[in-house]
Design a protein around this motif. Structure first.
Motif, PDB file in Angstrom:
ATOM      1  N   SER A  99      -1.748 -63.129  -8.596  1.00 17.90           N
ATOM      2  CA  SER A  99      -1.492 -61.738  -8.192  1.00 17.90           C
ATOM      3  C   SER A  99      -0.147 -61.257  -8.720  1.00 17.90           C
ATOM      4  O   SER A  99      -0.019 -60.114  -9.177  1.00 17.90           O
ATOM      5  CB  SER A  99      -1.544 -61.600  -6.672  1.00 17.90           C
ATOM      6  N   MET A 125      -6.086 -64.592 -16.311  1.00 17.98           N
ATOM      7  CA  MET A 125      -5.482 -64.496 -14.976  1.00 17.98           C
ATOM      8  C   MET A 125      -3.997 -64.877 -15.010  1.00 17.98           C
ATOM      9  O   MET A 125      -3.307 -64.784 -14.003  1.00 17.98           O
ATOM     10  CB  MET A 125      -6.229 -65.389 -13.983  1.00 17.98           C
ATOM     11  N   HIS A 179      -4.304 -68.476  -0.951  1.00 20.33           N
ATOM     12  CA  HIS A 179      -3.136 -67.621  -1.135  1.00 20.33           C
ATOM     13  C   HIS A 179      -1.926 -68.405  -0.652  1.00 20.33           C
ATOM     14  O   HIS A 179      -1.871 -68.801   0.515  1.00 20.33           O
ATOM     15  CB  HIS A 179      -3.294 -66.309  -0.358  1.00 20.33           C
ATOM     16  N   CYS A 190      -3.978 -70.600  -7.299  1.00 22.85           N
ATOM     17  CA  CYS A 190      -3.250 -69.887  -6.248  1.00 22.85           C
ATOM     18  C   CYS A 190      -3.354 -68.375  -6.465  1.00 22.85           C
ATOM     19  O   CYS A 190      -2.881 -67.864  -7.486  1.00 22.85           O
ATOM     20  CB  CYS A 190      -1.785 -70.322  -6.256  1.00 22.85           C
ATOM     21  N   SER A 191      -3.919 -67.679  -5.492  1.00 26.59           N
ATOM     22  CA  SER A 191      -4.052 -66.222  -5.614  1.00 26.59           C
ATOM     23  C   SER A 191      -2.696 -65.522  -5.520  1.00 26.59           C
ATOM     24  O   SER A 191      -2.532 -64.434  -6.066  1.00 26.59           O
ATOM     25  CB  SER A 191      -5.027 -65.671  -4.573  1.00 26.59           C
ATOM     26  N   ILE A 244      -9.483 -71.894  -4.114  1.00 27.64           N
ATOM     27  CA  ILE A 244      -8.431 -70.897  -4.260  1.00 27.64           C
ATOM     28  C   ILE A 244      -7.849 -70.609  -2.878  1.00 27.64           C
ATOM     29  O   ILE A 244      -8.585 -70.439  -1.909  1.00 27.64           O
ATOM     30  CB  ILE A 244      -8.952 -69.607  -4.920  1.00 27.64           C
ATOM     31  N   LEU A 268      -9.849 -60.648  -2.581  1.00 29.24           N
ATOM     32  CA  LEU A 268      -8.726 -60.370  -3.478  1.00 29.24           C
ATOM     33  C   LEU A 268      -8.940 -61.046  -4.839  1.00 29.24           C
ATOM     34  O   LEU A 268      -8.698 -60.440  -5.895  1.00 29.24           O
ATOM     35  CB  LEU A 268      -7.420 -60.854  -2.850  1.00 29.24           C
ATOM     36  N   THR A 269      -9.412 -62.283  -4.822  1.00 27.91           N
ATOM     37  CA  THR A 269      -9.686 -63.000  -6.069  1.00 27.91           C
ATOM     38  C   THR A 269     -10.759 -62.286  -6.873  1.00 27.91           C
ATOM     39  O   THR A 269     -10.634 -62.146  -8.104  1.00 27.91           O
ATOM     40  CB  THR A 269     -10.086 -64.454  -5.774  1.00 27.91           C
ATOM     41  N   ALA A 285      -9.202 -59.439  -8.621  1.00 26.24           N
ATOM     42  CA  ALA A 285      -8.408 -59.898  -9.759  1.00 26.24           C
ATOM     43  C   ALA A 285      -9.308 -60.296 -10.928  1.00 26.24           C
ATOM     44  O   ALA A 285      -9.003 -59.985 -12.087  1.00 26.24           O
ATOM     45  CB  ALA A 285      -7.520 -61.069  -9.344  1.00 26.24           C
ATOM     46  N   CYS A 293      -8.828 -63.672   0.919  1.00 29.83           N
ATOM     47  CA  CYS A 293      -8.428 -64.320  -0.326  1.00 29.83           C
ATOM     48  C   CYS A 293      -9.567 -64.261  -1.342  1.00 29.83           C
ATOM     49  O   CYS A 293      -9.341 -63.984  -2.532  1.00 29.83           O
ATOM     50  CB  CYS A 293      -8.002 -65.760  -0.059  1.00 29.83           C
ATOM     51  N   SER A 302     -12.705 -70.205  -1.405  1.00 31.20           N
ATOM     52  CA  SER A 302     -11.340 -69.943  -0.938  1.00 31.20           C
ATOM     53  C   SER A 302     -11.171 -70.626   0.414  1.00 31.20           C
ATOM     54  O   SER A 302     -12.136 -70.789   1.170  1.00 31.20           O
ATOM     55  CB  SER A 302     -11.057 -68.442  -0.842  1.00 31.20           C
ATOM     56  N   SER A 329      -2.557 -67.675 -15.074  1.00 30.48           N
ATOM     57  CA  SER A 329      -2.289 -68.705 -14.074  1.00 30.48           C
ATOM     58  C   SER A 329      -3.149 -69.914 -14.416  1.00 30.48           C
ATOM     59  O   SER A 329      -4.194 -69.776 -15.046  1.00 30.48           O
ATOM     60  CB  SER A 329      -2.633 -68.164 -12.682  1.00 30.48           C
TER      61      SER A 329
END
Length: 185
Positions: free
Chosen positions: A119, A177, A87, A114-115, A85, A157-158, A161, A154, A5, A179
């Motif tokens: 998200s 995901m 955000h 992209c987180s 990755i 958070l990833t 997820a 980030c 990230s 995405s």
């Protein structure tokens, strides 16, 4: 699933004015390293007051720091060939692309996601999807708008997820995901 990230802070609204870069390396679903570099931007000593108010980095903080092109040989191995990755990836990767172009450096061979986007697709119905809101929701503490801390947040958070969606590989990523992974160049 391994990834890196990253987060940029900029000195001005110009995308080729990075003054700090933070990266966090994830291997085997574990955060293994977080690094950051202060960067003397092209526009030094001209910093925008709004940017300073956001991240707190002032011209004096980067006066003795290397420029991006001087740092690139150190940074490149962390990015080349990786899944990256960020955000709000459109911002961070536009900073990277524009800065690479400004210094006439080739964009690294890498993939990105992209987180912020995943998200929004994973945790539907929230009032906001900024990094601070999502980290508060997931009890991830960080110092917002400092590149190392933002990249670490980030990454955390990833990982949340990936766990939430039971995603274990890049091939599963788009379907689970909700995405896509794109090529950086």
């Amino acid at each position: 699933m391994d990834f890196v990230s990253l987060d940029f802070e900029t000195a001005t609204p110009q995308r080729d004015s990075p003054c700090e870069l933070g990266i966090t390396i994830v291997r085997d679903r574990q955060i293994v390293e977080t690094k950051s570099w202060l960067i003397k931007p092209l526009y030094y000593p001209n910093f925008n007051h709004f940017n300073i108010a956001v991240h707190g980095i002032k011209p004096a903080d980067v006066a003795q720091q290397p420029t991006f092109d001087q740092l690139w040989p150190e940074i490149k191995p962390y990015l080349e060939g990786q899944l990256l990755i960020a955000h709000n990836a459109s911002f961070d990767f536009s900073v990277l692309r524009k800065t690479m172009a400004t210094y006439n450096l080739p964009v690294p061979q890498a993939r990105f996601a992209c987180s912020l986007k995943f998200s929004r697709n994973i945790w539907k119905g929230l009032n906001a999807y900024d990094l601070k809101t999502l980290c508060n929701m997931h009890r991830i503490s960080f110092l917002h708008h400092r590149a190392a801390s933002d990249s670490h947040a980030c990454a955390a958070l990833t990982l949340k997820a990936l766990d939430h969606t039971c995603t274990f590989s890049e091939t599963e990523f788009p379907d689970k995901m909700l995405s896509r992974i794109s090529n950086l160049n």
